[in-house]
Design a protein around this motif. Sequence first.
Motif, PDB file in Angstrom:
ATOM      1  N   VAL A   1       1.146  -1.065   0.214  1.00 34.07           N
ATOM      2  CA  VAL A   1       0.045   0.563   0.153  1.00 34.07           C
ATOM      3  C   VAL A   1       1.126   1.630  -0.167  1.00 34.07           C
ATOM      4  O   VAL A   1       1.554   1.738   0.816  1.00 34.07           O
ATOM      5  CB  VAL A   1      -0.751  -0.275   1.751  1.00 34.07           C
ATOM      6  N   ASP A   2       0.869   1.713  -1.222  1.00 32.35           N
ATOM      7  CA  ASP A   2       2.020   3.084  -1.405  1.00 32.35           C
ATOM      8  C   ASP A   2       1.155   4.152  -0.259  1.00 32.35           C
ATOM      9  O   ASP A   2       2.368   4.943   0.915  1.00 32.35           O
ATOM     10  CB  ASP A   2       1.954   3.357  -3.080  1.00 32.35           C
ATOM     11  N   ASN A   3       0.389   4.037   0.208  1.00 36.51           N
ATOM     12  CA  ASN A   3      -0.015   5.719   1.133  1.00 36.51           C
ATOM     13  C   ASN A   3      -1.398   5.089   1.714  1.00 36.51           C
ATOM     14  O   ASN A   3      -2.544   5.539   1.302  1.00 36.51           O
ATOM     15  CB  ASN A   3      -0.781   6.597   0.159  1.00 36.51           C
ATOM     16  N   PRO A   4      -1.145   4.529   2.924  1.00 40.50           N
ATOM     17  CA  PRO A   4      -2.697   4.132   3.695  1.00 40.50           C
ATOM     18  C   PRO A   4      -2.836   5.346   3.744  1.00 40.50           C
ATOM     19  O   PRO A   4      -4.500   5.273   4.093  1.00 40.50           O
ATOM     20  CB  PRO A   4      -1.432   3.515   4.905  1.00 40.50           C
ATOM     21  N   LYS A   5      -2.835   5.992   3.989  1.00 38.47           N
ATOM     22  CA  LYS A   5      -3.930   7.977   4.406  1.00 38.47           C
ATOM     23  C   LYS A   5      -4.310   7.976   3.391  1.00 38.47           C
ATOM     24  O   LYS A   5      -6.050   8.386   4.036  1.00 38.47           O
ATOM     25  CB  LYS A   5      -3.793   8.711   4.216  1.00 38.47           C
ATOM     26  N   LYS A   6      -4.168   7.017   2.138  1.00 42.59           N
ATOM     27  CA  LYS A   6      -5.617   7.352   1.208  1.00 42.59           C
ATOM     28  C   LYS A   6      -6.747   6.146   1.220  1.00 42.59           C
ATOM     29  O   LYS A   6      -7.323   5.971   0.650  1.00 42.59           O
ATOM     30  CB  LYS A   6      -5.154   7.524  -0.365  1.00 42.59           C
ATOM     31  N   LEU A   7      -6.511   5.256   1.833  1.00 43.75           N
ATOM     32  CA  LEU A   7      -7.347   4.571   1.805  1.00 43.75           C
ATOM     33  C   LEU A   7      -8.841   4.929   2.666  1.00 43.75           C
ATOM     34  O   LEU A   7      -8.782   6.076   3.723  1.00 43.75           O
ATOM     35  CB  LEU A   7      -7.077   3.269   2.291  1.00 43.75           C
TER      36      LEU A   7
ATOM     37  N   GLN B   1     -13.789   2.393   4.994  1.00 42.15           N
ATOM     38  CA  GLN B   1     -13.297   0.438   4.866  1.00 42.15           C
ATOM     39  C   GLN B   1     -12.553  -0.088   5.022  1.00 42.15           C
ATOM     40  O   GLN B   1     -12.244  -1.407   5.805  1.00 42.15           O
ATOM     41  CB  GLN B   1     -14.676   0.179   3.788  1.00 42.15           C
ATOM     42  N   GLU B   2     -11.617   0.280   4.290  1.00 37.65           N
ATOM     43  CA  GLU B   2     -10.730  -0.951   3.606  1.00 37.65           C
ATOM     44  C   GLU B   2      -9.402   0.263   4.536  1.00 37.65           C
ATOM     45  O   GLU B   2      -8.789  -1.177   5.176  1.00 37.65           O
ATOM     46  CB  GLU B   2      -9.856  -0.158   2.294  1.00 37.65           C
ATOM     47  N   ARG B   3      -9.753   0.850   5.584  1.00 36.77           N
ATOM     48  CA  ARG B   3      -8.530   0.714   7.106  1.00 36.77           C
ATOM     49  C   ARG B   3      -9.275  -0.241   8.257  1.00 36.77           C
ATOM     50  O   ARG B   3      -8.111  -0.760   8.602  1.00 36.77           O
ATOM     51  CB  ARG B   3      -8.595   2.582   7.776  1.00 36.77           C
ATOM     52  N   ARG B   4     -10.311  -0.718   8.009  1.00 35.47           N
ATOM     53  CA  ARG B   4     -11.048  -1.637   8.855  1.00 35.47           C
ATOM     54  C   ARG B   4     -10.720  -2.973   8.389  1.00 35.47           C
ATOM     55  O   ARG B   4     -10.961  -3.666   9.607  1.00 35.47           O
ATOM     56  CB  ARG B   4     -12.791  -1.040   9.235  1.00 35.47           C
ATOM     57  N   ASP B   5      -9.958  -3.142   7.545  1.00 37.96           N
ATOM     58  CA  ASP B   5     -10.086  -4.391   6.861  1.00 37.96           C
ATOM     59  C   ASP B   5      -8.973  -4.958   7.930  1.00 37.96           C
ATOM     60  O   ASP B   5      -8.089  -4.714   7.535  1.00 37.96           O
ATOM     61  CB  ASP B   5     -10.713  -4.304   5.590  1.00 37.96           C
ATOM     62  N   PRO B   6      -9.227  -6.273   8.965  1.00 39.86           N
ATOM     63  CA  PRO B   6      -7.922  -6.774   9.009  1.00 39.86           C
ATOM     64  C   PRO B   6      -6.696  -7.726   8.323  1.00 39.86           C
ATOM     65  O   PRO B   6      -6.020  -8.128   8.725  1.00 39.86           O
ATOM     66  CB  PRO B   6      -9.172  -8.169  10.150  1.00 39.86           C
ATOM     67  N   ARG B   7      -7.161  -7.728   7.123  1.00 44.32           N
ATOM     68  CA  ARG B   7      -6.404  -8.302   5.648  1.00 44.32           C
ATOM     69  C   ARG B   7      -5.088  -6.689   5.894  1.00 44.32           C
ATOM     70  O   ARG B   7      -4.446  -7.005   5.142  1.00 44.32           O
ATOM     71  CB  ARG B   7      -6.695  -8.480   4.755  1.00 44.32           C
ATOM     72  N   LEU B   8      -5.197  -5.556   6.349  1.00 41.38           N
ATOM     73  CA  LEU B   8      -4.347  -4.344   6.223  1.00 41.38           C
ATOM     74  C   LEU B   8      -3.426  -4.853   7.237  1.00 41.38           C
ATOM     75  O   LEU B   8      -3.914  -4.446   8.343  1.00 41.38           O
ATOM     76  CB  LEU B   8      -5.316  -3.116   5.612  1.00 41.38           C
ATOM     77  N   LYS B   9      -2.199  -4.477   7.018  1.00 41.69           N
ATOM     78  CA  LYS B   9      -1.164  -5.215   7.895  1.00 41.69           C
ATOM     79  C   LYS B   9       0.016  -4.264   8.233  1.00 41.69           C
ATOM     80  O   LYS B   9       0.640  -4.448   7.125  1.00 41.69           O
ATOM     81  CB  LYS B   9      -1.084  -6.405   8.983  1.00 41.69           C
ATOM     82  N   GLY B  10       0.286  -2.932   8.339  1.00 44.42           N
ATOM     83  CA  GLY B  10       1.301  -2.375   7.726  1.00 44.42           C
ATOM     84  C   GLY B  10       1.183  -1.752   6.875  1.00 44.42           C
ATOM     85  O   GLY B  10       0.142  -0.846   6.344  1.00 44.42           O
TER      86      GLY B  10
ATOM     87  N   ILE C   1     -14.727 -18.107   0.106  1.00 42.24           N
ATOM     88  CA  ILE C   1     -13.354 -17.238   0.681  1.00 42.24           C
ATOM     89  C   ILE C   1     -13.786 -15.944   1.422  1.00 42.24           C
ATOM     90  O   ILE C   1     -14.914 -15.193   0.764  1.00 42.24           O
ATOM     91  CB  ILE C   1     -12.685 -16.713  -0.747  1.00 42.24           C
ATOM     92  N   ASN C   2     -13.333 -15.249   2.561  1.00 39.16           N
ATOM     93  CA  ASN C   2     -13.695 -14.605   3.148  1.00 39.16           C
ATOM     94  C   ASN C   2     -12.795 -13.766   3.919  1.00 39.16           C
ATOM     95  O   ASN C   2     -12.119 -14.756   4.603  1.00 39.16           O
ATOM     96  CB  ASN C   2     -15.207 -13.863   4.104  1.00 39.16           C
ATOM     97  N   GLN C   3     -12.649 -12.182   3.472  1.00 37.40           N
ATOM     98  CA  GLN C   3     -10.972 -11.318   3.989  1.00 37.40           C
ATOM     99  C   GLN C   3     -10.494 -12.951   3.986  1.00 37.40           C
ATOM    100  O   GLN C   3      -9.243 -13.139   4.364  1.00 37.40           O
ATOM    101  CB  GLN C   3     -11.554 -11.282   5.713  1.00 37.40           C
ATOM    102  N   GLY C   4     -10.060 -12.829   2.227  1.00 35.42           N
ATOM    103  CA  GLY C   4      -8.784 -13.386   1.656  1.00 35.42           C
ATOM    104  C   GLY C   4      -8.782 -15.590   2.184  1.00 35.42           C
ATOM    105  O   GLY C   4      -7.197 -16.019   2.009  1.00 35.42           O
TER     106      GLY C   4
END
Length: 265
Positions: free
Chosen positions: A13-19, A22-31, A225-228
């Motif tokens: 993710v180049d710039n997490p601030k642009k997410l 909903q994308e920020r709350r996704d548990p698959r986002l790690k760092g 498939i759910n959340q990868g």
Amino acid sequence: MIEIKKLAKRFAVDNPKKLSEQERRDPRLKGRFFHSVQDVSFSCDNGQVLGLLGPNGAGKTTTLRILSTALKADSGSIFIDGEDVLQNPIVARKKIGFLSGTTGLYGRLSGRENIAYFGQLHGMSKSQIEQRIDELADLLDMHSFLDRRSETFSSGMKQKTAIARAVMHKPALVILDEPTTGLDIMATQTVLEFIQRLKADGTPVIFSTHHLDEVSELCDRVTVINQGTSCFDGSLDEFKQLSDGNLHHSFMQALAQGESYVASV
């Protein structure tokens, strides 16, 4: 036969601030990485149709793109008739017919020319190409538009042409990403009947869909498939047994089980 074990794929993710929120709350986002596919496993024998289900953004398309070798997995294994797809992607491509979510036809070429071009890429002779195109035109009801420029095609015509192109070389495995999306009733039925024909010929088919009636009509196996993460993988009967036999209820039950599993890890 195709067998997938513990497939995983993450994207930077180049710039997490642009997410989005909903994308920020996704548990698959790690760092600084989004783990689109975390742990997906399933199998499909020859002559079987497997329906790949999941909510939007679950990781279905990423999984199918990895199977097609369009994306490289970070970890896991994929074997098609004993061939290691991840170690030998060029050889594996000869065994795979892949229809993506977009048809990607060359608009200035006719339907016949689009299909023939892919036959040439697979090393087929001119006579083999002509014979195979005629066969597919019969099966997919394409004769009325086959020699028109594809830029004039309706959605159904484009989809039929794209499917014919994907199976031109008689692949050992066919992967279809939502093949009936945007099609009218008649075009949809033609596509479903074609999948039945592939099944009858012993070709394993994996297709993603949001239409549970298609799953009921075609599928021998179901993977959700759910959340990868694959939260269900089994026969159609086993999928029905998750609830009262209603496929919608079974789908929701599989998602609930998957969310409970992710929360416990």
